[in-house]
Scaffold this active site. Sequence first.
Site, PDB file in Angstrom:
ATOM      1  N   HIS A 224       4.815  34.294 -21.620  1.00 40.96           N
ATOM      2  CA  HIS A 224       3.923  35.359 -22.069  1.00 40.96           C
ATOM      3  C   HIS A 224       3.634  35.125 -23.545  1.00 40.96           C
ATOM      4  O   HIS A 224       3.655  36.060 -24.341  1.00 40.96           O
ATOM      5  CB  HIS A 224       4.555  36.730 -21.830  1.00 40.96           C
ATOM      6  CG  HIS A 224       4.608  37.113 -20.387  1.00 40.96           C
ATOM      7  ND1 HIS A 224       3.821  38.103 -19.842  1.00 40.96           N
ATOM      8  CD2 HIS A 224       5.334  36.624 -19.347  1.00 40.96           C
ATOM      9  CE1 HIS A 224       4.076  38.215 -18.544  1.00 40.96           C
ATOM     10  NE2 HIS A 224       4.995  37.317 -18.221  1.00 40.96           N
TER      11      HIS A 224
ATOM     12  N   HIS B  68      -2.112  38.971 -16.926  1.00 36.48           N
ATOM     13  CA  HIS B  68      -0.717  38.557 -16.828  1.00 36.48           C
ATOM     14  C   HIS B  68      -0.356  37.588 -17.956  1.00 36.48           C
ATOM     15  O   HIS B  68       0.211  38.006 -18.959  1.00 36.48           O
ATOM     16  CB  HIS B  68      -0.478  37.932 -15.445  1.00 36.48           C
ATOM     17  CG  HIS B  68       0.946  37.624 -15.144  1.00 36.48           C
ATOM     18  ND1 HIS B  68       1.374  37.273 -13.879  1.00 36.48           N
ATOM     19  CD2 HIS B  68       2.047  37.589 -15.927  1.00 36.48           C
ATOM     20  CE1 HIS B  68       2.682  37.051 -13.913  1.00 36.48           C
ATOM     21  NE2 HIS B  68       3.107  37.223 -15.146  1.00 36.48           N
TER      22      HIS B  68
ATOM     23  N   SER C 161      17.064  34.064 -12.937  1.00 37.49           N
ATOM     24  CA  SER C 161      16.366  35.285 -13.335  1.00 37.49           C
ATOM     25  C   SER C 161      17.165  36.092 -14.353  1.00 37.49           C
ATOM     26  O   SER C 161      18.348  36.374 -14.148  1.00 37.49           O
ATOM     27  CB  SER C 161      16.100  36.148 -12.094  1.00 37.49           C
ATOM     28  OG  SER C 161      15.428  37.331 -12.444  1.00 37.49           O
ATOM     29  N   GLY C 162      16.510  36.452 -15.459  1.00 40.52           N
ATOM     30  CA  GLY C 162      17.068  37.407 -16.407  1.00 40.52           C
ATOM     31  C   GLY C 162      18.272  36.958 -17.193  1.00 40.52           C
ATOM     32  O   GLY C 162      18.978  37.800 -17.765  1.00 40.52           O
TER      33      GLY C 162
ATOM     34  N   ASP D 154      -7.992  17.129 -26.493  1.00 42.50           N
ATOM     35  CA  ASP D 154      -6.936  16.126 -26.361  1.00 42.50           C
ATOM     36  C   ASP D 154      -6.020  16.400 -25.168  1.00 42.50           C
ATOM     37  O   ASP D 154      -5.317  15.496 -24.707  1.00 42.50           O
ATOM     38  CB  ASP D 154      -6.085  16.080 -27.631  1.00 42.50           C
ATOM     39  CG  ASP D 154      -6.733  15.285 -28.752  1.00 42.50           C
ATOM     40  OD1 ASP D 154      -7.606  14.444 -28.460  1.00 42.50           O
ATOM     41  OD2 ASP D 154      -6.364  15.509 -29.919  1.00 42.50           O
TER      42      ASP D 154
ATOM     43  N   SER E 268      14.468  32.535 -10.791  1.00 45.44           N
ATOM     44  CA  SER E 268      13.434  33.319 -11.459  1.00 45.44           C
ATOM     45  C   SER E 268      12.579  34.084 -10.458  1.00 45.44           C
ATOM     46  O   SER E 268      12.289  33.597  -9.365  1.00 45.44           O
ATOM     47  CB  SER E 268      12.535  32.382 -12.270  1.00 45.44           C
ATOM     48  OG  SER E 268      11.353  33.030 -12.674  1.00 45.44           O
ATOM     49  N   SER E 269      12.154  35.270 -10.854  1.00 42.96           N
ATOM     50  CA  SER E 269      11.288  36.060  -9.978  1.00 42.96           C
ATOM     51  C   SER E 269       9.953  35.365  -9.730  1.00 42.96           C
ATOM     52  O   SER E 269       9.259  35.669  -8.755  1.00 42.96           O
ATOM     53  CB  SER E 269      11.053  37.448 -10.579  1.00 42.96           C
ATOM     54  OG  SER E 269      10.471  37.344 -11.866  1.00 42.96           O
ATOM     55  N   ASP E 270       9.585  34.431 -10.605  1.00 40.11           N
ATOM     56  CA  ASP E 270       8.326  33.694 -10.439  1.00 40.11           C
ATOM     57  C   ASP E 270       8.473  32.454  -9.562  1.00 40.11           C
ATOM     58  O   ASP E 270       7.521  31.675  -9.433  1.00 40.11           O
ATOM     59  CB  ASP E 270       7.782  33.278 -11.808  1.00 40.11           C
ATOM     60  CG  ASP E 270       7.360  34.465 -12.654  1.00 40.11           C
ATOM     61  OD1 ASP E 270       6.531  35.254 -12.170  1.00 40.11           O
ATOM     62  OD2 ASP E 270       7.869  34.619 -13.778  1.00 40.11           O
TER      63      ASP E 270
ATOM     64  N   GLY F 256       9.723  34.265 -19.424  1.00 37.28           N
ATOM     65  CA  GLY F 256       9.358  32.865 -19.288  1.00 37.28           C
ATOM     66  C   GLY F 256      10.328  32.064 -18.443  1.00 37.28           C
ATOM     67  O   GLY F 256      11.484  32.442 -18.261  1.00 37.28           O
ATOM     68  N   ASN F 257       9.843  30.952 -17.928  1.00 37.38           N
ATOM     69  CA  ASN F 257      10.663  30.089 -17.083  1.00 37.38           C
ATOM     70  C   ASN F 257      10.044  28.706 -16.984  1.00 37.38           C
ATOM     71  O   ASN F 257       8.839  28.538 -17.108  1.00 37.38           O
ATOM     72  CB  ASN F 257      10.832  30.700 -15.683  1.00 37.38           C
ATOM     73  CG  ASN F 257       9.544  31.288 -15.146  1.00 37.38           C
ATOM     74  OD1 ASN F 257       8.631  30.562 -14.772  1.00 37.38           O
ATOM     75  ND2 ASN F 257       9.460  32.612 -15.115  1.00 37.38           N
TER      76      ASN F 257
ATOM     77  N   TYR G 272      -5.085   5.707 -26.846  1.00 34.22           N
ATOM     78  CA  TYR G 272      -4.342   6.489 -27.840  1.00 34.22           C
ATOM     79  C   TYR G 272      -2.835   6.313 -27.628  1.00 34.22           C
ATOM     80  O   TYR G 272      -2.352   6.336 -26.497  1.00 34.22           O
ATOM     81  CB  TYR G 272      -4.720   7.966 -27.706  1.00 34.22           C
ATOM     82  CG  TYR G 272      -3.991   8.884 -28.661  1.00 34.22           C
ATOM     83  CD1 TYR G 272      -4.503   9.182 -29.910  1.00 34.22           C
ATOM     84  CD2 TYR G 272      -2.773   9.451 -28.295  1.00 34.22           C
ATOM     85  CE1 TYR G 272      -3.832  10.023 -30.786  1.00 34.22           C
ATOM     86  CE2 TYR G 272      -2.090  10.289 -29.165  1.00 34.22           C
ATOM     87  CZ  TYR G 272      -2.623  10.570 -30.405  1.00 34.22           C
ATOM     88  OH  TYR G 272      -1.953  11.397 -31.266  1.00 34.22           O
TER      89      TYR G 272
ATOM     90  N   HIS H  21       5.977  28.943 -17.195  1.00 35.82           N
ATOM     91  CA  HIS H  21       5.287  30.233 -17.300  1.00 35.82           C
ATOM     92  C   HIS H  21       5.843  30.966 -18.507  1.00 35.82           C
ATOM     93  O   HIS H  21       7.062  31.055 -18.679  1.00 35.82           O
ATOM     94  CB  HIS H  21       5.501  31.072 -16.044  1.00 35.82           C
ATOM     95  CG  HIS H  21       4.978  32.473 -16.166  1.00 35.82           C
ATOM     96  ND1 HIS H  21       3.700  32.752 -16.611  1.00 35.82           N
ATOM     97  CD2 HIS H  21       5.562  33.679 -15.927  1.00 35.82           C
ATOM     98  CE1 HIS H  21       3.521  34.066 -16.618  1.00 35.82           C
ATOM     99  NE2 HIS H  21       4.634  34.644 -16.220  1.00 35.82           N
TER     100      HIS H  21
END
EC number: 5.1.3.4
Length: 231
Positions: free
Chosen positions: A97, A171, A44-45, A120, A74-76, A27-28, A229, A95
């Site tokens: 998982h 993914h 990354s990592g 909502d 990040s790789s993304d 995630g990132n 709201y 992002h």
Amino acid sequence: MLEDLKRQVLEANLALPKHNLVTLTWGNVSAVDRERGVFVIKPSGVDYSVMTADDMVVVSIETGEVVEGTKKPSSDTPTHRLLYQAFPSIGGIVHTHSRHATIWAQAGQSIPATGTTHADYFYGTIPCTRKMTDAEINGEYEWETGNVIVETFEKQGIDAAQMPGVLVHSHGPFAWGKNAEDAVHNAIVLEEVAYMGIFCRQLAPQLPDMQQTLLDKHYLRKHGAKAYYGQ
């Protein structure tokens, strides 16, 4: 440079494990400064337990080059970069998982709007992209991941401002918002409606989408021109 934005991005990344949206270093989160033409993203990592604001990486939206930072982004990062280019209304991207949203993505299924919790936040069915081609996977994979998201929104006529999330086939989910914190908020809700949706489908396999009138009421009372709201 961008010390406040780095802190915001750090805090948003640290919120992911707190809300059970990530395992290990998956995630990132990123956030953009459009005036400077850059965005800040998680390295990354790097384990969340040791990550600091100084670890955040500043990247050019135009070129993708690292502007500031000693670690690899990040790789993304290319996916985030393309989404910032394509969707000018968004200020932060997440992002993950997260388990239940990823189940829908791996099944290649969009998440239908069947209740007001969904309505909502997401104005209709949360889309799942098509499968990526071999050429896309073997080419600039992360960049092409962004392209397949944008393609999905363009082909289906979806406004990214009204649909702050997507599932990438096989993914996992991406979510976004007005800033990093808002993007994480939307990622949390995306995971929750994915969880609810699995049980709804088990209990009522032929369950239709919710009434359009009810979808309109719940989305527009929070996000429409006459929203009422909240404070």
